[in-house]
Each structure stands twice: as C-alpha cells, then as structure tokens.
Design a protein around this motif. Structure first.
Motif, mmCIF file in Angstrom:
data_model
loop_
_atom_site.group_PDB
_atom_site.id
_atom_site.type_symbol
_atom_site.label_atom_id
_atom_site.label_comp_id
_atom_site.label_asym_id
_atom_site.label_seq_id
_atom_site.Cartn_x
_atom_site.Cartn_y
_atom_site.Cartn_z
ATOM 1 N N ILE A 104 0.867 -1.025 0.094
ATOM 2 C CA ILE A 104 0.122 -0.076 0.101
ATOM 3 C C ILE A 104 0.838 1.252 0.036
ATOM 4 O O ILE A 104 2.038 1.257 0.086
ATOM 5 N N GLN A 105 0.359 2.379 -0.325
ATOM 6 C CA GLN A 105 0.825 3.831 -0.281
ATOM 7 C C GLN A 105 0.101 4.475 0.871
ATOM 8 O O GLN A 105 -0.815 4.258 0.863
ATOM 9 N N LEU A 106 0.790 5.284 1.667
ATOM 10 C CA LEU A 106 0.096 6.200 2.415
ATOM 11 C C LEU A 106 0.313 7.724 2.302
ATOM 12 O O LEU A 106 1.630 8.193 1.987
ATOM 13 N N LYS A 107 -0.686 8.158 2.336
ATOM 14 C CA LYS A 107 -0.529 9.821 2.244
ATOM 15 C C LYS A 107 -0.665 10.596 3.620
ATOM 16 O O LYS A 107 -1.963 10.292 4.357
ATOM 17 N N LEU A 108 0.588 11.202 4.244
ATOM 18 C CA LEU A 108 0.214 11.656 5.295
ATOM 19 C C LEU A 108 -0.596 12.945 5.449
ATOM 20 O O LEU A 108 -0.820 13.810 4.498
ATOM 21 N N ILE A 109 -1.585 12.712 6.423
ATOM 22 C CA ILE A 109 -2.672 13.766 6.501
ATOM 23 C C ILE A 109 -2.159 14.557 7.865
ATOM 24 O O ILE A 109 -2.463 15.924 7.782
ATOM 25 N N ASN A 110 -1.625 14.069 8.868
ATOM 26 C CA ASN A 110 -1.274 14.886 10.208
ATOM 27 C C ASN A 110 -0.286 14.129 10.759
ATOM 28 O O ASN A 110 -0.137 12.737 10.828
ATOM 29 N N LEU A 111 0.562 14.840 11.546
ATOM 30 C CA LEU A 111 1.783 14.447 12.439
ATOM 31 C C LEU A 111 1.832 15.501 13.627
ATOM 32 O O LEU A 111 1.839 16.512 13.613
ATOM 33 N N LYS A 112 1.650 14.814 14.878
ATOM 34 C CA LYS A 112 1.997 15.344 15.940
ATOM 35 C C LYS A 112 3.026 14.756 16.924
ATOM 36 O O LYS A 112 2.841 13.638 17.173
#
Length: 186
Positions: A162-170
C-alpha cells in the motif's frame, strides 16, 4: 461508504504487542499529553472492532465477559463493540456483539450500512485481513519511542503493498508521535 480507521499504538519497529500479546506500560506510554487527544478521538467513533485475542487480553486484565473495553466505555459510553472470534463463547449484548461469521463479509456490509466512523482498535491478524481486502481507509499510529525486536505485527501476516498519504503528524512531550495516513491501494 463509512470510513474504517485503524487507530492503534505501536512500537517504532511496528509491533502492537510483544510475542506474548503483552501491550502494557512496559512497552507503551499510557500517560502523557497524548492521552487527552486519544480520549477525544474515541468520542468521534460510533463503532469499535477488535479481534478475539485483543478482547481476551481485556478479560485477563479483569474485564467481565460481555463488557466493552473499559477505556472506550469511559470515553464514549455509546460506542458499540464488535469482537471477531470463532472460539470465544460469550453471549452478545447491547454493548458488545461477538461475531463468529466471516469478518470480511461482516465488515464490508457494516461499512455499507452504517453512517458513523468505525474504529479498528486491535488485532493484528484482523487488521491484516481487512487490509488485504482493502477495507481500511485511514491509519492512525500512536508510535511509542521503543523498539522490541519481535512481537505481534501491526498487520499480522499481511504482505499487502500500500501507499500512505500523510494527513497529520503530531509530536508529544514524551516523544510519542501520532501519525495519520490515508491508505492508497494500488
């Protein structure tokens, strides 16, 4: 179709528990400034899914058969739990339904018929099966600053690409990192 979110704690090397299915504070940080965010997130979910092994761990920690996961019940008393296990012999009730039928078919139908966010809260094997059938939409990882070298993998035995698209990082003060990804299936 309803969004299914795999929201789970993991080690930096991708394990949700040690080889003995232990996921306690010897591995994960439960206290810290990430806690209130996690409780707020639970309030956003209408349904929780978990594998039988994850539920059994709660029973070992003092939960009574048929009870929902205590932290989830505390944060969201309306949260409906579905536990997938062919071997647990516990009666379903208004809070917890034990599903012995095919998890893939059940979740596919659930996603088509409900209008609330679905939280996959545990079970690497269940997560891997749902991933293999492209039923998980979003991945939220609470990455703990520890590596254990072996254990229960995030997606069990799945080898799905799969590929992952970063939406948020904290990043939190205790070095826990919360990553939110949209899953892109090829």
């Amino acid at each position: 179709m309803t969004e299914l979110i795999y929201h789970v704690a993991t080690t930096a090397d991708g394990y949700i528990a040690d080889p003995n299915y232990i996921a306690d504070d010897s591995i994960f940080l439960y206290e810290g400034d990430h806690g209130p965010d996690f409780l707020a997130d639970i309030k956003e979910y209408g349904i929780a899914l978990m594998g039988g092994k994850s539920y059994e761990l709660g029973l070992q920690d003092g939960m009574k058969p048929g009870d929902p996961w205590p932290l989830a019940k505390f944060a969201n008393p309306e949260l409906k739990h579905y536990v997938f296990s062919k071997k647990l012999n516990i009666d379903s009730n208004k809070d917890v339904q034990f599903v012995k039928t095919n998890a893939i078919e059940f979740v596919h139908t659930l996603k088509q018929t409900v209008d609330q966010k679905i939280w996959l809260c545990g079970g690497g094997h269940l997560a891997g099966s749902l991933l293999d059938h492209e039923l998980i939409d979003t991945l939220i990882l609470k990455v703990n600053p520890v590596m254990i070298g072996q254990g229960i993998p995030l997606f069990g035995a799945s080898k799905k690409h799969i590929q992952l698209k970063l939406i948020n990082l904290k990043q939190y003060n205790n070095d826990v990192i919360l990553l939110k990804y949209k899953i892109i299936y090829k």
